[in-house]
Scaffold this motif. Sequence first.
Motif, short mmCIF file in Angstrom:
data_model
loop_
_atom_site.label_atom_id
_atom_site.label_comp_id
_atom_site.label_asym_id
_atom_site.label_seq_id
_atom_site.Cartn_x
_atom_site.Cartn_y
_atom_site.Cartn_z
N SER A 75 37.63 2.11 32.55
CA SER A 75 38.71 3.17 32.82
C SER A 75 39.71 3.22 33.73
CB SER A 75 37.75 4.63 33.31
OG SER A 75 37.62 4.50 34.66
N LEU A 142 32.51 9.47 31.85
CA LEU A 142 33.65 9.60 30.83
C LEU A 142 32.93 10.61 29.72
CD1 LEU A 142 34.70 5.80 29.99
CD2 LEU A 142 35.73 7.70 32.00
N ARG A 159 37.84 11.46 32.70
CA ARG A 159 37.17 10.56 33.51
C ARG A 159 36.97 11.55 34.85
NH1 ARG A 159 39.09 10.23 38.15
NH2 ARG A 159 40.89 9.18 37.47
#
Length: 194
Positions: A75, A142, A159
């Motif tokens: 991420s 996520l 996220r």
Amino acid sequence: MDIVNQFLNGLRGALSTEELEELNTASGATKENIETLKSEYPNCPESLICLLDNIDGTYWRKYGESEIAVCILGSDVEEGKYPYYLLSTQQMLESSKEEEDVSYLLEYDEEAVDSKINPEGLLPGMYIHFSDCMNNGGSSRLYIDFNPSDEGVCGQIIRFLHDPDEYEVIANSFDEYLQDLIDCGFIFLENEEQ
């Protein structure tokens, strides 16, 4: 699906020998589990289905006699260097049943929740929790969001990051999310080798 093939080829080239050996014991989700996921989440991205057809999770996932724990996702945390596991289809179905409340954050800090995210939060049946961070999911998760605010888009990737808590949209779709991981050169795997 082309984006998933690109992702898997790049991933296999970026994993350490040990991680690749571990990942090679994985198999795809059962047809029944895929059909259940598609039935419960009709907007489920085809690219996620394709990924699960190849690898049904890497988060302490048992395949036969082997159990694997290989981070294959990332991420924006720590400039993209923070790795994540892919949940199995079964784990996704189980962990996506609870409401993810964001209202407590909005009361204290409106900037802690991206304006693309529905202020009602992530409601059961309206999101898929597909990944947990390498810290057993407690620090970051996520989601694929199917119920965005008017500013967001259906299928956006959210996220969550803990301490301080925040919810941020990091991609407009699962395809875009995978492309971002490819474009960053799987930088999140460098952290794993240290």
